[in-house]
Scaffold this active site. Structure first.
Site, PDB file in Angstrom:
ATOM      1  N   HIS A   1       0.873  -1.042  -0.032  1.00  0.00           N
ATOM      2  CA  HIS A   1      -0.018   0.131   0.014  1.00  0.00           C
ATOM      3  C   HIS A   1       0.775   1.327   0.166  1.00  0.00           C
ATOM      4  O   HIS A   1       0.686   2.206   0.706  1.00  0.00           O
ATOM      5  CB  HIS A   1      -0.823   0.084   1.156  1.00  0.00           C
ATOM      6  CG  HIS A   1      -1.983  -1.184   1.079  1.00  0.00           C
ATOM      7  ND1 HIS A   1      -2.533  -1.748  -0.043  1.00  0.00           N
ATOM      8  CD2 HIS A   1      -2.525  -1.827   2.106  1.00  0.00           C
ATOM      9  CE1 HIS A   1      -3.273  -2.611   0.302  1.00  0.00           C
ATOM     10  NE2 HIS A   1      -3.346  -2.696   1.429  1.00  0.00           N
TER      11      HIS A   1
ATOM     12  N   HIS B   1     -10.124   1.239   0.427  1.00  0.00           N
ATOM     13  CA  HIS B   1     -10.199   0.323   1.424  1.00  0.00           C
ATOM     14  C   HIS B   1     -11.278   0.302   2.489  1.00  0.00           C
ATOM     15  O   HIS B   1     -10.814   0.121   3.599  1.00  0.00           O
ATOM     16  CB  HIS B   1      -8.749   0.045   1.957  1.00  0.00           C
ATOM     17  CG  HIS B   1      -8.245  -1.002   2.554  1.00  0.00           C
ATOM     18  ND1 HIS B   1      -8.828  -1.806   3.658  1.00  0.00           N
ATOM     19  CD2 HIS B   1      -7.448  -2.142   2.105  1.00  0.00           C
ATOM     20  CE1 HIS B   1      -8.304  -3.051   3.935  1.00  0.00           C
ATOM     21  NE2 HIS B   1      -7.502  -3.113   2.860  1.00  0.00           N
TER      22      HIS B   1
ATOM     23  N   GLU C   1     -11.592  -3.961  -3.335  1.00  0.00           N
ATOM     24  CA  GLU C   1     -10.816  -3.150  -3.706  1.00  0.00           C
ATOM     25  C   GLU C   1     -10.370  -3.157  -5.076  1.00  0.00           C
ATOM     26  O   GLU C   1      -9.610  -3.952  -5.496  1.00  0.00           O
ATOM     27  CB  GLU C   1      -9.498  -3.146  -2.906  1.00  0.00           C
ATOM     28  CG  GLU C   1      -9.623  -3.227  -1.439  1.00  0.00           C
ATOM     29  CD  GLU C   1      -8.416  -4.013  -0.711  1.00  0.00           C
ATOM     30  OE1 GLU C   1      -7.436  -3.612  -0.879  1.00  0.00           O
ATOM     31  OE2 GLU C   1      -8.592  -5.011  -0.029  1.00  0.00           O
TER      32      GLU C   1
END
Length: 399
Positions: A146, A224, A356
């Site tokens: 991420h 998310h 996602e």
């Protein structure tokens, strides 16, 4: 000009109501002050106060009548809550998170966050682009997850636009990523816009934009939010029914890095092409679902397509997810454990699911995956549409 003409106050306490001194009281020591000096002092106070307000972690709300409310924080451009009715008209918050915006600063779950510069994983925390190898910040073993230790999910975003009182309420957050941030090349200007529409259904539109300023760079933004359509405090999501319009996945190794292959889901626990409960085959997997699905190609000219359906029988709530991205990560909050959330409720494993939409994980290291490289001057756009409903329709006839 005399000091009396200047109405500036100086504050000597964090609470300006307790101690404040009119500038005119300083006349014996200061004598006369010019108009220009007075204006400069006023400007400096306004600038400091404005900067303090700009740097605050704040909460914003978009609301449509009595049927839908969404709250956000500028920390990570995150969704904090989404309140919608069930089939009896009872309202509930279907998003896991915290009551306080400050709690998002120390959160490690990524509740509701905007992920980037590159969401998901990059194997070995490195990639090569145009002959140059870039070493990234490793924050998931030897890999980057991420965007690194301080990705877009862990920074304060600016509020570019906030329009809560128009027909289609909206808010836009923006962030300027610097060259070399977490090891990524080039400057990138990013924005995320949330819009809400409500009628018989409630629809949340999310549009992410990223413009590469001066260098080619990978960009893979994702969202998310942890969804539980029964309500954030209703227990696990194993009885939720899910349908994902994808016949293939990108399988991963033990470290959750894609192998580079694209394999069919038919006959495996990953097959959600027909609607089934989350828990129906989850025990066949080591820890739960955490895999990227290769979304079917659109059947029409429109770039956005319906890619997933979710339903919860007790509340009657359903969610449609539309996107223009090639992949979607299906995650069942496998590592969630003893997290104290809203109202003191404790979130546990399988307490929510995430869908996602994204480019493929580790695409920078797999030439056969759709490219996530954005060249200087180019803008990549990522669109999502979440539609929530309790109105029966043909597509839910088998629920």
């Amino acid at each position: 000009m005399s000091v009396r003409s200047c109405t500036l106050y100086t504050f000597c306490d964090s609470n300006p109501e307790r101690v404040r001194f009119p500038l005119k009281l300083l006349k014996p020591k200061m004598g006369k002050i010019s108009l220009m000096s007075c204006l400069i002092l006023v400007f400096l106070v306004v600038l400091v106060n404005g900067q303090q307000k700009k740097d605050e972690i704040r909460v914003f709300e978009l609301k449509k009548g009595n049927f839908a409310s969404i709250k956000f924080t500028n920390w990570g451009a995150s969704i904090m809550s989404l309140v919608i009715p069930d089939n009896q008209g009872k309202l509930a918050d279907v998003v896991l998170g915290y009551d306080s915006a400050q709690s998002y600063k120390t959160d490690t779950t990524n509740f509701g966050r905007t992920l980037g510069r590159v969401a998901n994983r990059i194997g070995g925390a490195k990639f090569t682009l145009n002959g140059t190898t870039y070493k990234l910040v490793a924050n998931d073993g030897n890999n980057t997850l991420h965007g690194g230790a301080i990705g877009f999910n862990n920074v304060l975003w600016k509020v570019k636009s906030y329009k809560p009182n128009i027909k289609t309420p909206s808010i836009t957050f923006s962030y300027d990523s610097f060259d070399g941030e977490q090891g990524f090349p080039g400057k990138v200007s990013v924005s995320v816009t949330y819009r809400i529409m409500s009628g018989n259904d409630t629809t949340l539109f999310v549009t992410m934009r990223a413009k590469a300023i001066n260098k080619a760079t990978p960009v893979n933004l994702a969202h998310h939010t942890y969804w539980n359509l029964g309500g954030h405090n209703s227990g696990d999501i194993l009885s939720h029914k899910v349908q994902i319009f994808a016949k293939h996945i990108t399988p991963v190794g033990p470290d959750l890095i894609p192998t580079g292959k694209i394999t069919p889901v038919k006959g495996t626990p990953f097959d959600f092409y027909d609607m089934r409960t989350v828990g129906s085959r989850i025990k066949q997997l080591p820890g739960g679902y955490d895999i990227n699905y290769v979304i079917d190609e659109p059947t029409s000219k429109t770039s956005e397509r319906l890619i997933a359906l979710v339903s919860e029988s007790k509340s009657g709530r359903s969610m449609e997810l539309w996107t223009d991205q090639p992949g979607v990560q299906f995650y069942t909050s496998n590592t969630l454990s003893n997290v104290r959330g809203k109202g003191g409720y404790v979130y546990e494993k399988y307490g929510a699911l995430s869908l996602e939409t994204q480019g493929f994980p580790d695409a920078v290291n797999h030439p056969n995956f759709p490219s996530v490289i954005v060249n200087p001057g180019e803008t990549c756009i990522h669109r999502m549409r979440f539609t929530f409903s309790t109105v029966p329709s043909k597509k839910y006839a088998d629920i």
